[in-house]
Design a protein around this motif. Sequence first.
Motif, PDB file in Angstrom:
ATOM      1  N   PHE A   1       0.947  -1.166  -0.073  1.00  0.00           N
ATOM      2  CA  PHE A   1       0.117  -0.073  -0.194  1.00  0.00           C
ATOM      3  C   PHE A   1       0.906   1.435   0.024  1.00  0.00           C
ATOM      4  CE2 PHE A   1       0.381  -1.494   4.519  1.00  0.00           C
ATOM      5  CZ  PHE A   1       0.799  -0.063   5.188  1.00  0.00           C
ATOM      6  N   GLU A   2       0.356   2.330  -0.467  1.00  0.00           N
ATOM      7  CA  GLU A   2       1.084   3.606  -0.620  1.00  0.00           C
ATOM      8  C   GLU A   2       0.040   4.772   0.040  1.00  0.00           C
ATOM      9  OE1 GLU A   2       3.642   4.337  -4.028  1.00  0.00           O
ATOM     10  OE2 GLU A   2       2.431   2.670  -4.888  1.00  0.00           O
ATOM     11  N   GLY A   3       0.444   5.750   0.491  1.00  0.00           N
ATOM     12  CA  GLY A   3      -0.388   7.040   0.641  1.00  0.00           C
ATOM     13  C   GLY A   3       0.507   8.306   1.084  1.00  0.00           C
ATOM     14  N   GLY A   4      -0.388   9.171   1.552  1.00  0.00           N
ATOM     15  CA  GLY A   4       0.228  10.432   1.918  1.00  0.00           C
ATOM     16  C   GLY A   4      -0.686  11.012   3.176  1.00  0.00           C
ATOM     17  N   TRP A   5       0.100  12.098   3.769  1.00  0.00           N
ATOM     18  CA  TRP A   5      -0.583  12.311   4.836  1.00  0.00           C
ATOM     19  C   TRP A   5      -0.274  13.999   4.998  1.00  0.00           C
ATOM     20  CZ3 TRP A   5       0.037  11.097  10.859  1.00  0.00           C
ATOM     21  CH2 TRP A   5      -1.056  11.766  11.720  1.00  0.00           C
ATOM     22  N   THR A   6      -1.085  15.111   5.103  1.00  0.00           N
ATOM     23  CA  THR A   6      -0.635  16.653   5.069  1.00  0.00           C
ATOM     24  C   THR A   6      -1.376  17.033   6.326  1.00  0.00           C
ATOM     25  OG1 THR A   6      -0.508  16.725   2.895  1.00  0.00           O
ATOM     26  CG2 THR A   6      -0.786  18.713   3.994  1.00  0.00           C
ATOM     27  N   ASN A   7      -0.687  17.619   6.957  1.00  0.00           N
ATOM     28  CA  ASN A   7      -1.173  18.499   8.323  1.00  0.00           C
ATOM     29  C   ASN A   7      -0.870  20.077   8.308  1.00  0.00           C
ATOM     30  OD1 ASN A   7      -2.574  16.398  10.534  1.00  0.00           O
ATOM     31  ND2 ASN A   7      -0.521  15.486   9.531  1.00  0.00           N
ATOM     32  N   THR A   8      -1.965  20.901   8.657  1.00  0.00           N
ATOM     33  CA  THR A   8      -1.823  22.125   8.572  1.00  0.00           C
ATOM     34  C   THR A   8      -2.333  22.704  10.048  1.00  0.00           C
ATOM     35  OG1 THR A   8      -1.845  22.402   6.111  1.00  0.00           O
ATOM     36  CG2 THR A   8      -2.284  24.425   7.441  1.00  0.00           C
ATOM     37  N   LEU A   9      -1.676  23.224  10.713  1.00  0.00           N
ATOM     38  CA  LEU A   9      -1.812  23.873  12.041  1.00  0.00           C
ATOM     39  C   LEU A   9      -1.628  25.402  11.891  1.00  0.00           C
ATOM     40  CD1 LEU A   9       0.055  21.143  12.228  1.00  0.00           C
ATOM     41  CD2 LEU A   9      -0.884  21.054  14.808  1.00  0.00           C
ATOM     42  N   ALA A  10      -2.633  26.088  12.816  1.00  0.00           N
ATOM     43  CA  ALA A  10      -2.518  27.567  12.735  1.00  0.00           C
ATOM     44  C   ALA A  10      -2.854  28.045  14.072  1.00  0.00           C
ATOM     45  CB  ALA A  10      -3.055  28.350  11.550  1.00  0.00           C
ATOM     46  N   TYR A  11      -2.151  29.125  14.765  1.00  0.00           N
ATOM     47  CA  TYR A  11      -2.641  29.678  15.995  1.00  0.00           C
ATOM     48  C   TYR A  11      -1.651  30.934  15.996  1.00  0.00           C
ATOM     49  CZ  TYR A  11      -3.685  30.011  21.044  1.00  0.00           C
ATOM     50  OH  TYR A  11      -4.319  30.608  22.041  1.00  0.00           O
ATOM     51  N   LYS A  12      -2.307  31.973  16.729  1.00  0.00           N
ATOM     52  CA  LYS A  12      -1.788  33.086  16.967  1.00  0.00           C
ATOM     53  C   LYS A  12      -0.726  33.672  16.234  1.00  0.00           C
ATOM     54  CE  LYS A  12      -3.708  33.672  20.902  1.00  0.00           C
ATOM     55  NZ  LYS A  12      -4.285  34.739  21.518  1.00  0.00           N
ATOM     56  N   ASN A  13      -1.089  33.965  14.740  1.00  0.00           N
ATOM     57  CA  ASN A  13      -0.308  34.182  13.613  1.00  0.00           C
ATOM     58  C   ASN A  13       0.777  33.367  13.060  1.00  0.00           C
ATOM     59  OD1 ASN A  13      -1.741  36.360  13.520  1.00  0.00           O
ATOM     60  ND2 ASN A  13      -0.356  37.792  14.689  1.00  0.00           N
ATOM     61  N   PHE A  14       1.029  32.074  13.676  1.00  0.00           N
ATOM     62  CA  PHE A  14       1.962  31.088  13.256  1.00  0.00           C
ATOM     63  C   PHE A  14       1.176  30.179  12.585  1.00  0.00           C
ATOM     64  CE2 PHE A  14       4.341  32.705  17.020  1.00  0.00           C
ATOM     65  CZ  PHE A  14       5.763  32.767  16.441  1.00  0.00           C
ATOM     66  N   ASP A  15       1.790  29.807  11.584  1.00  0.00           N
ATOM     67  CA  ASP A  15       1.240  28.428  10.836  1.00  0.00           C
ATOM     68  C   ASP A  15       2.444  27.300  10.606  1.00  0.00           C
ATOM     69  OD1 ASP A  15       2.230  28.937   7.667  1.00  0.00           O
ATOM     70  OD2 ASP A  15       1.745  30.926   8.430  1.00  0.00           O
ATOM     71  N   PHE A  16       1.960  26.022  10.552  1.00  0.00           N
ATOM     72  CA  PHE A  16       2.864  24.994  10.329  1.00  0.00           C
ATOM     73  C   PHE A  16       2.372  24.056   9.217  1.00  0.00           C
ATOM     74  CE2 PHE A  16       4.880  21.071  11.776  1.00  0.00           C
ATOM     75  CZ  PHE A  16       6.029  21.104  11.248  1.00  0.00           C
ATOM     76  N   THR A  17       2.881  23.576   8.407  1.00  0.00           N
ATOM     77  CA  THR A  17       2.516  22.535   7.379  1.00  0.00           C
ATOM     78  C   THR A  17       3.436  21.348   7.454  1.00  0.00           C
ATOM     79  OG1 THR A  17       1.130  24.019   6.109  1.00  0.00           O
ATOM     80  CG2 THR A  17       1.730  22.005   5.261  1.00  0.00           C
ATOM     81  N   VAL A  18       3.116  20.027   7.373  1.00  0.00           N
ATOM     82  CA  VAL A  18       3.785  19.048   7.175  1.00  0.00           C
ATOM     83  C   VAL A  18       3.350  17.989   6.095  1.00  0.00           C
ATOM     84  CG1 VAL A  18       3.222  17.732   9.290  1.00  0.00           C
ATOM     85  CG2 VAL A  18       5.096  17.224   7.981  1.00  0.00           C
TER      86      VAL A  18
END
Length: 415
Positions: A257-274
């Motif tokens: 099997f194969e796949g992908g996972w994307t997470n986006t987090l944001a709070y207090k003007n900060f944002d983070f994506t993996v």
Amino acid sequence: MALAWNIGNEEFMSSTTDILSQLKLRLSYGEVGNTNVNPYDTMGNMSSNKYIFGSQGVLGYYPTAASNSDLKWERTASYNFGLDYGFLHNRISGSVEVYKQYSNNLMMNFTPPATSGVSTAIPYNVGKTENVGFEFNVRMHVFDGDGKNKFQWTSDFNLFLNRNKVVQLTEGVNELISDNLFAGHTLGSFYEYVGLGIWQDTAEDRALAESYGLQTSGDDSVIGTIKIADISGPDGEPDGVLNDYDRKVVGSPQANFEGGWTNTLAYKNFDFTVVMNFRQGGLFRSELYQGSTNSLMGGYVNNINVDYWTPENTDARWPAPNNRVQTIPYKGTLTLFNASYLKIRTLILGYTLPDNVLNVIGISKARVYATATNPFTLFSEYVNKYNGLDPETNRQVDVAGLPSWQMLFGINITF
């Protein structure tokens, strides 16, 4: 042809809308034909050449391509069943797909043997193949804040798998070794000898090697070279001889099997994506280890750093260096690697400057960010254990396919 039923819009589903906000079934069927054949390729072809006949120069003709008047279209029938879903006012949503493809009259090029007098490949129908697959996608608003005063977390996940195999070859044929096609096996399967490690300088290995008619002393000694298994012979049984009969399908490039996972987090003007993608199972061949960069010819050419056999290093993966051979015998048994990996493809960290700061300098919006591309490859035997290159491939990793890692710093400004 396609049909769909939006069950979520039915009256009997009205009481479930707070929980089940979307439900849709899809069903489709279609057939396509592959006519990827150049004009006149199915016809025979003649070329001319001048030669001396007696005392005169004449022009003669000879066949360069054979005809194939029985060539048929390759046809692929596809069935697809899909389900679109949504829960909690689409806070959780996604789809599920199941499909099957069946190809008939699989079209390939065949190059006749030189003894036929024809050297040009001709298209022909070789058999039937089958593909069965599954895809799952989900998007979740884990924390449904605005990303400023309330924490926001959005997650996208997908998982897919595909199972293909050769169902049937031409009548009475179960394998076409030159085309790497084997009935009942995956397309692109690896047809190889079965490796048993390295011939050791022990009484047991010496006796076994000598029973195969191999040398265990002198320049032609097999001690310290790759050891393979005697698995078959002309009658389908081990015959005490190591030759082409001892090859078999040893693995497939097809992932479990194969796949992908994307997470986006944001709070207090900060944002983070993996962003990450992964693969589990299957094999691939490494040209880094298969090619001339790994010849183990001693001082004749440079060699990549490998763990090679010596009388003191008997647990090595690779055979002893030997400058008397240009190609390591049975090298292919050691150049297949597990294709599993988890790759962190992208990391993005950003910060949006607050409005009270921007108003002072006359800017309406500004965001600074840092992006890392391909920073980590995890759980890869090829990369983490054998110092290989990028494991992300369908079947073969080329030496030219060097992995790239980069850091990018930037700022977005809106006036």
